[in-house]
Design an enzyme around this catalytic site. Structure first.
Site, PDB file in Angstrom:
ATOM      1  N   CYS A   1       0.828  -1.210   0.000  1.00 28.90           N
ATOM      2  CA  CYS A   1       0.000   0.000   0.000  1.00 28.90           C
ATOM      3  C   CYS A   1       0.860   1.257   0.000  1.00 28.90           C
ATOM      4  O   CYS A   1       0.513   2.253  -0.639  1.00 28.90           O
ATOM      5  CB  CYS A   1      -0.943  -0.009   1.200  1.00 28.90           C
ATOM      6  SG  CYS A   1      -2.132  -1.383   1.132  1.00 28.90           S
ATOM      7  N   THR A   2       1.983   1.213   0.684  1.00 27.98           N
ATOM      8  CA  THR A   2       2.898   2.348   0.688  1.00 27.98           C
ATOM      9  C   THR A   2       3.500   2.545  -0.692  1.00 27.98           C
ATOM     10  O   THR A   2       3.564   3.675  -1.205  1.00 27.98           O
ATOM     11  CB  THR A   2       3.999   2.149   1.752  1.00 27.98           C
ATOM     12  OG1 THR A   2       3.379   2.070   3.043  1.00 27.98           O
ATOM     13  CG2 THR A   2       5.000   3.282   1.728  1.00 27.98           C
TER      14      THR A   2
END
Length: 158
Positions: A45-46
């Site tokens: 997600c980062t």
């Protein structure tokens, strides 16, 4: 309701990282990239958020707004935005109602365990609120470039 490309995308009303209420209708006249991701501060997600960050100026020049949605709360979104310098809003979908409307709240399996969660997905919505393209079960690597290339092929230009 089944999502059909070319038909109206489900509207929503969610709170962003500043506590402001945001709806899809707020962006009439602009194209919207709506991306659903499982959780702030996790590796995939980062990477995805930072890829959207790095391409944000290019999307903005095309009159495209980027919005991220996850079940995380405002506090986690603020921390995620601040840590990674994200120039776009992250919306809070704690009850996953919007994820359900977009069909991305699904049964997942990991290490033999089943649970409900977000299926990483991206939706392109045109300036009139119609769903143009859906990317399901997104793999982060090269995804943002695929979205940008699709915009160019679709005819969205500077």
């Amino acid at each position: 309701m089944a999502l059909i490309e070319g038909k109206k995308a489900p509207d929503f009303s969610l709170v962003n990282e500043t506590g402001e209420r945001v709806t899809l209708a707020d962006f009439k006249g602009q194209h919207v990239i709506l991306y659903f991701y499982p959780k702030d501060m996790t590796p995939g997600c980062t990477t995805e958020a930072c890829d959207f960050r790095d391409k944000h100026e290019d999307f903005s020049k095309l009159n495209v707004v980027v919005l991220g949605i996850s079940p995380d709360d405002v506090k986690k979104h603020v921390k995620f935005i601040d840590k990674h310098g994200l120039p776009f809003s992250l919306l809070v979908d704690e009850d996953h109602a919007v994820a359900e409307a977009y069909g991305v709240w699904v049964l997942k399996k990991m290490y033999g365990r089943e649970y409900m969660g977000i299926e990483r997905s991206t939706f392109l919505i045109d300036a009139e609120g119609n769903l143009i393209k859906a990317w399901r079960k997104v793999r982060v690597k090269n995804h943002i470039e695929d979205v940008y290339t699709y915009l160019a092929e679709w005819g969205v230009t500077q």
